[in-house]
Design a protein around this motif. Structure first.
Motif, mmCIF file in Angstrom:
data_model
loop_
_atom_site.group_PDB
_atom_site.id
_atom_site.type_symbol
_atom_site.label_atom_id
_atom_site.label_comp_id
_atom_site.label_asym_id
_atom_site.label_seq_id
_atom_site.Cartn_x
_atom_site.Cartn_y
_atom_site.Cartn_z
ATOM 1 N N HIS A 119 0.828 -1.208 0.000
ATOM 2 C CA HIS A 119 0.000 0.000 0.000
ATOM 3 C C HIS A 119 0.861 1.256 0.000
ATOM 4 C CE1 HIS A 119 -3.309 -2.698 0.816
ATOM 5 N NE2 HIS A 119 -2.708 -3.131 1.924
ATOM 6 N N ALA A 120 0.363 2.300 -0.662
ATOM 7 C CA ALA A 120 1.082 3.567 -0.712
ATOM 8 C C ALA A 120 0.915 4.362 0.577
ATOM 9 C CB ALA A 120 0.601 4.398 -1.899
ATOM 10 N N HIS A 121 -0.159 4.112 1.309
ATOM 11 C CA HIS A 121 -0.388 4.810 2.582
ATOM 12 C C HIS A 121 -1.248 3.894 3.451
ATOM 13 C CE1 HIS A 121 -1.868 8.682 4.829
ATOM 14 N NE2 HIS A 121 -0.900 8.053 5.480
ATOM 15 N N ALA A 122 -0.726 3.518 4.593
ATOM 16 C CA ALA A 122 -1.444 2.575 5.449
ATOM 17 C C ALA A 122 -0.881 2.623 6.858
ATOM 18 C CB ALA A 122 -1.349 1.156 4.886
ATOM 19 N N ARG A 123 -1.604 1.988 7.761
ATOM 20 C CA ARG A 123 -1.121 1.802 9.134
ATOM 21 C C ARG A 123 -1.114 0.305 9.422
ATOM 22 N NH1 ARG A 123 -4.251 5.004 11.232
ATOM 23 N NH2 ARG A 123 -2.873 6.796 11.463
ATOM 24 N N LEU A 145 -5.059 3.761 4.082
ATOM 25 C CA LEU A 145 -5.348 5.187 4.220
ATOM 26 C C LEU A 145 -5.309 5.867 2.849
ATOM 27 C CD1 LEU A 145 -3.058 5.822 7.335
ATOM 28 C CD2 LEU A 145 -5.541 5.448 7.325
ATOM 29 N N PRO A 146 -5.896 7.051 2.712
ATOM 30 C CA PRO A 146 -5.877 7.754 1.418
ATOM 31 C C PRO A 146 -4.446 8.103 0.996
ATOM 32 C CG PRO A 146 -7.508 8.706 2.891
ATOM 33 C CD PRO A 146 -6.688 7.767 3.725
ATOM 34 N N HIS A 147 -4.195 8.039 -0.305
ATOM 35 C CA HIS A 147 -2.860 8.361 -0.820
ATOM 36 C C HIS A 147 -2.970 9.379 -1.952
ATOM 37 C CE1 HIS A 147 -4.136 5.076 -3.596
ATOM 38 N NE2 HIS A 147 -3.578 5.885 -4.497
ATOM 39 N N PHE A 148 -1.826 10.006 -2.265
ATOM 40 C CA PHE A 148 -1.748 10.951 -3.383
ATOM 41 C C PHE A 148 -0.411 10.743 -4.083
ATOM 42 C CE2 PHE A 148 -0.309 15.084 -5.104
ATOM 43 C CZ PHE A 148 -1.327 15.290 -6.037
ATOM 44 N N VAL A 149 -0.439 10.488 -5.390
ATOM 45 C CA VAL A 149 0.807 10.228 -6.127
ATOM 46 C C VAL A 149 0.900 11.016 -7.432
ATOM 47 C CG1 VAL A 149 1.121 7.911 -5.150
ATOM 48 C CG2 VAL A 149 -0.213 8.192 -7.261
ATOM 49 N N ASP A 150 -0.091 11.833 -7.750
ATOM 50 C CA ASP A 150 -0.146 12.511 -9.053
ATOM 51 C C ASP A 150 0.632 13.832 -9.007
ATOM 52 O OD1 ASP A 150 -0.721 13.344 -11.575
ATOM 53 O OD2 ASP A 150 -2.879 13.599 -11.259
ATOM 54 N N SER A 208 4.207 16.956 -1.895
ATOM 55 C CA SER A 208 4.461 15.703 -1.191
ATOM 56 C C SER A 208 3.580 14.609 -1.769
ATOM 57 C CB SER A 208 4.177 15.870 0.304
ATOM 58 O OG SER A 208 4.259 14.625 0.974
ATOM 59 N N THR A 209 4.193 13.507 -2.159
ATOM 60 C CA THR A 209 3.444 12.375 -2.696
ATOM 61 C C THR A 209 3.784 11.120 -1.908
ATOM 62 O OG1 THR A 209 5.194 12.030 -4.339
ATOM 63 C CG2 THR A 209 3.256 13.288 -5.035
ATOM 64 N N ASN A 210 2.910 10.137 -1.985
ATOM 65 C CA ASN A 210 3.129 8.882 -1.249
ATOM 66 C C ASN A 210 3.978 7.917 -2.060
ATOM 67 O OD1 ASN A 210 0.012 9.644 -0.112
ATOM 68 N ND2 ASN A 210 1.577 9.073 1.383
ATOM 69 N N ASN A 225 -2.475 6.214 -10.155
ATOM 70 C CA ASN A 225 -3.146 7.114 -9.224
ATOM 71 C C ASN A 225 -4.122 6.389 -8.306
ATOM 72 O OD1 ASN A 225 -1.822 9.338 -10.287
ATOM 73 N ND2 ASN A 225 -3.465 9.840 -11.714
ATOM 74 N N GLU A 226 -4.762 5.345 -8.791
ATOM 75 C CA GLU A 226 -5.779 4.652 -7.999
ATOM 76 C C GLU A 226 -5.170 3.800 -6.893
ATOM 77 O OE1 GLU A 226 -9.070 5.135 -8.260
ATOM 78 O OE2 GLU A 226 -8.549 6.686 -9.721
ATOM 79 N N THR A 227 -4.126 3.053 -7.221
ATOM 80 C CA THR A 227 -3.544 2.121 -6.246
ATOM 81 C C THR A 227 -2.310 2.664 -5.547
ATOM 82 O OG1 THR A 227 -2.119 1.072 -7.903
ATOM 83 C CG2 THR A 227 -4.356 0.182 -7.638
#
Length: 714
Positions: A56-60, A120-125, A321-323, A629-631
């Motif tokens: 995952h790009a953003h997780a706990r 968790l939500p991520h942002f990579v674009d 800042s991107t994940n 962007n989705e995953t």
């Protein structure tokens, strides 16, 4: 003892070894496969380690269960890196690691580890600033002069958007090391750009003195700025070794994780406006840029690049800042981005004004820090590329195959780093040169031996060199194109110090003062008296029985004593053919004119230019970190879809080293990075010149070219 040595480089016309195109000393062992890299090391009882990376790009991490992995026969150690409650900010984050008797067992064990994640939500674009929201942080506006008035009064105003994406290092030898414990001592065989400093960075994490960590490295398979620090893998490998009773652990990233987390060059995008006169004179610059180096974001490239003294400027920048994992220094950090953005905008301004871009670059040289240098280089690049014959105004060509020329500029520092060499002269005439430096494949070994041989009046094969050991006198990190300046200066000083001690031993034989002697062509002789000479071997027998001469010499960055300096520039021209039906871009010829100071080995200097240009062509035509962007997943984390240029992609490369005497007198200057800077700019401009339209984003793939030709923004 003789008076304090004069360390200056010998005049160009008296050099016997320096300036000669010797083949690199490590060439035969590398070409034959006998060179052993850290990833080649094998030791009895060695374990193999592998990672579990976050999907995952953003997780706990809610929980992690390693019990099934620990039960597998052959598993010797398991270590949890990112435990329950910890937040993950990018795909590939190291969650756990396993060391086992074989790679297959280690991989099998990793698959048995059970992790429960809270996604968790991520942002990579990073290319889409409008979507960044809170992920973007503005740096604040910088204004010089009166850009609004200059733009309003300008006869010509160009306005364009340009972008250069994230590019991974893609080192062919991945990041990692072999590491083991012996009591409270640690032995490591890393892939590093800083043999001397590697232990000092790792030691606090292992809670041992740096002196307890012995670092050894013979060869490194690529670094480009990404391999200074030990990285998490060294600490994790050491922990696994300790858990396994001190057995050596081999921990190198697998290719997917190498591309996902081992470092990259940040992206850079910008909306740039240039204003000026119809004759090509520039009066104003206005830029709004944004960039991402992953989760930490990224600062602004140095804009406007080289032409930094444009009088009226407005600059705004947003760090995004991107994940994804953070960036690492990449062969002239921030300069490729700056050159591409600036030179693309200059080319577009020239096209808008209807002026040859070569003339625009030349007409505005007063805005550069070295107008005379760039003027000379522009003329030479125009000559070698046949610019006057081949260049045609943008939009004037028809037909499927169109040829275009474009240019770019570079600048770099390259001053020598701090380091120390040790030269030993033995009574049998043998010479040993030592330093805890590293050779990244740039020819450091060869350069050091050439300097020592020149200084001592010997042939290179009479000097033995030992490097790659942190128990040796300290070498600096190989970054910033600082290595050749540092090691050559330190070698010159240590060899000269040792030679003057030999003069002390020989002088009484002729009843002369030591400073009256010189070392030339394998002899020690009295200056101006050819009859008073003896062979090197005979001179070394004058050393006191049972002793040897051993002297050090240091390059101190604040006091290089004229042996090295900093500051180079270059001009590059790309000649391409674009197939407007397929979108394919082919490089016909690439010309590089490069300022370079004193050249110790022209063959190696040209090789640095070739290597930098090939890397740049690869970036310009093929390379890009593609993230969904989705995953949040990197989609091309392998050698099949992360494309690199091959020999058929690079065309004919022409290198002109600016070895005029005034440059030689400046001393040695590093050359690893500047030739890699302007390639994207030159190729991007050449494509625009060929097809009559700006392809706004690197790489110049068929998709990007065809989208531009068809007016699509996809």
């Amino acid at each position: 003892m003789a008076n304090t040595p004069v360390y200056n480089w010998p005049p160009m016309n008296t050099r016997k070894v320096i300036g000669k195109p010797l083949k690199r000393l490590d060439g035969p062992v590398k070409a034959s496969g006998r060179a052993k890299y850290g990833s080649d090391k094998k030791f009895p009882g060695m374990l193999f380690a592998t990672y579990l990376g976050s999907p995952h790009a953003h997780a706990r991490v809610n929980s992690i269960d390693t019990s099934e992995a620990e039960k597998i026969p052959g598993v010797r150690a398991v270590h949890v890196i990112t435990g329950p409650g910890k937040e993950i900010q990018w795909q590939g984050t190291e969650v756990a690691a396993v060391a086992a008797d074989t790679e297959e067992i280690a991989r099998d064990a990793v698959r048995r580890i059970k992790v429960d994640y809270e996604v968790l939500p991520h942002f990579v674009d990073d290319a889409n600033l409008s979507a960044a929201g809170s992920h973007g942080k503005a740096a604040g506006e910088v204004v010089q002069g009166d850009p609004d008035k200059a733009i309003q009064e300008a006869e010509v105003v160009s306005d364009g958007t340009y972008g250069i994406p994230i590019v991974t290092h893609c080192c062919l030898e991945p990041h990692g090391c072999v590491i083991s414990w012996k009591g409270d001592q640690v032995e490591a065989w890393p892939s590093t750009q800083f043999v001397t400093g590697w232990a000092g960075t790792l030691a606090p994490n292992l809670k041992v003195p740096a002196a307890n960590i012995h670092v050894l490295q013979d060869y490194i398979g690529g670094g480009f700025g990404s391999k200074f620090a030990p990285g998490a893998w060294a600490e994790i490998g050491a922990i696994l070794s300790q858990k396994a009773g001190g057995r050596p652990v081999k921990i190198f990233l697998e290719r997917n994780m190498e591309l996902e987390i081992a470092g990259h060059r940040p992206s850079a995008y910008g909306n740039i406006k240039i204003a000026g006169k119809k004759d090509g004179s520039i009066t104003a610059w206005q830029s709004s840029t944004w960039a991402s180096g992953g989760f930490p974001g990224a600062g602004s490239p140095p804009l406007p690049y080289v032409y930094s003294n444009i009088p009226n400027q407005r600059r705004n920048h947003v760090s995004v800042s991107t994940n994804i994992a953070g960036s690492q220094a990449w062969r002239a950090p921030n300069n490729q981005q700056a050159s591409f953005l600036t030179c693309s905008a200059l080319e577009d301004f020239a096209a808008k004004a209807g002026v040859d871009p070569m003339e625009v670059f030349r007409k505005n040289l007063s805005y550069t820090p070295r107008a005379e240098l760039y003027g000379y280089q522009l003329d030479k690049a125009a000559e070698l590329s046949e610019w006057k014959k081949l260049w045609k105004p943008r939009g004037s060509q028809t037909g499927a195959l169109r040829r275009g020329l474009g240019m770019g500029v570079n600048a770099w520092g390259g001053g020598g780093h701090a380091c120390t060499a040790r030269t030993t002269i033995n009574p049998d005439g043998s010479v040993l040169l030592e330093m805890g430096t590293q050779d990244l494949g740039t020819g450091t070994r060869t350069v050091m031996v050439q300097v020592a041989a020149e200084t001592l009046g010997l042939q290179p094969n009479q000097v033995k060199l030992v490097i790659g050991d942190n128990h040796l006198p300290p070498g600096g990190s190989s970054g910033g194109s600082t290595t050749v300046g540092g090691v050559s200066s330190a070698t010159r000083k240590s060899s000269m110090n040792a030679l003057y001690k030999l003069f002390d031993a020989v002088a009484p034989a002729w009843n002369v003062q030591p400073e009256q002697l010189e070392a030339v062509d394998g002899q020690i002789r009295v200056k101006g008296t050819p009859g008073k000479s003896m062979t090197w071997a005979a001179a070394c027998k004058k050393i006191a029985p049972g002793s040897k001469i051993q002297e050090t010499g240091a390059n101190e960055q604040r006091n290089p004593m004229g042996l090295n300096t900093a500051g180079v520039g270059g001009v590059q021209v790309a000649d391409v053919t674009v197939d407007t039906e397929t979108g394919q871009v082919r490089v016909n010829r690439f010309v590089a004119v490069q300022d370079c100071g004193l050249i110790i080995n022209p063959r190696l200097a040209e090789s640095q230019c070739y290597g930098g240009i090939i890397m740049g062509i690869s970036t310009a035509l093929l390379e890009e970190r593609i993230t969904d962007n989705e995953t949040g997943h990197m989609l091309n984390a392998d050698m099949e879809f992360y494309k690199l240029a091959g020999i058929r992609d690079v065309g004919d490369i022409v290198v002109h080293l600016d070895i005029r005497e005034e440059n030689d007198k400046r001393g040695v200057i590093g050359l690893g990075e500047p030739p890699a800077i302007a390639i994207c700019a030159a190729i991007g401009n050449a494509v625009a010149n060929a097809i009559g339209m700006r392809v706004p984003h690197i790489p110049m793939t068929p998709m990007h070219v065809l989208n531009t030709l068809e007016g699509r923004k996809a």
